[in-house]
Design a protein around this motif. Structure first.
Motif: not given
Length: 178
Positions: A1-2, A92-93, A147-149, A153-155
């Motif tokens: 993801m970098g 993310y937040l 990416g970080i999104e 969503y997985s949580y």
């Protein structure tokens, strides 16, 4: 993801830790109260303690959502100065803060089951949570390149999976104490 996403994830994990700790501690308090009252045979106090604990979890979940959603950028700036990292962290937040109510509920429900001594339910639901997170995260990251999104969503999927396991058992068990 970098590098920027990894740096953002490292920073938001610190914020997440501060956000989740009170939820976990409310659940620990519920565990102690439930266990003491189960031992004393006081089912009414067990139920009242559970209800009060869940109300506290709900109130705290809403509070921490507001704090992390509204103050996402200032919170990120406490840990990093790079604008790209801050941008990923704010994304993310904004996503995860909306979901903070779910771990509040799952922590409270786990507090109930720990308090009555039924640890297999907490183990099974935690394993379901982790498995669903991995199963959902993999295609989001590798196929859809979110990416970080992908992580919030997985949580979310993991917490929903956990609730699917816990809620029917909670209802059945809670009714047995009435």
């Amino acid at each position: 993801m970098g590098v920027s996403v990894v740096a953002a994830f490292t920073a938001v994990n610190r914020i997440d830790d501060f956000a989740y700790t009170p939820e976990q501690n409310i659940a620990h308090s519920m565990t102690a109260l439930m266990a003491q009252n189960k031992g004393a045979g006081n089912n009414n106090r067990m139920q009242e303690g559970f209800r009060c604990g869940m109300v506290l979890e709900f109130i705290y979940g809403i509070f921490i959502f507001l704090v992390c959603f509204i103050f996402a950028k200032p919170l990120m700036c406490l840990f990093v100065q790079d604008e790209e990292v801050i941008m990923h962290g704010v994304t993310y937040l904004h996503l995860i803060s909306i979901m903070y109510i779910l771990p509040a509920f799952t922590n409270g429900i786990q507090g109930f089951f720990r308090g009555i001594g039924d640890l297999k339910i907490t183990l099974i639901s935690s394993l379901v949570n982790m498995a669903v997170q991995v199963i959902v995260a993999a295609p989001l990251v590798f196929s859809l390149h979110l990416g970080i999104e992908a992580l919030p969503y997985s949580y979310l999927a993991g917490w929903i999976g956990m609730l699917v396991v816990e809620l029917p058992l909670l209802i059945r068990t809670y009714e047995a104490y009435e």
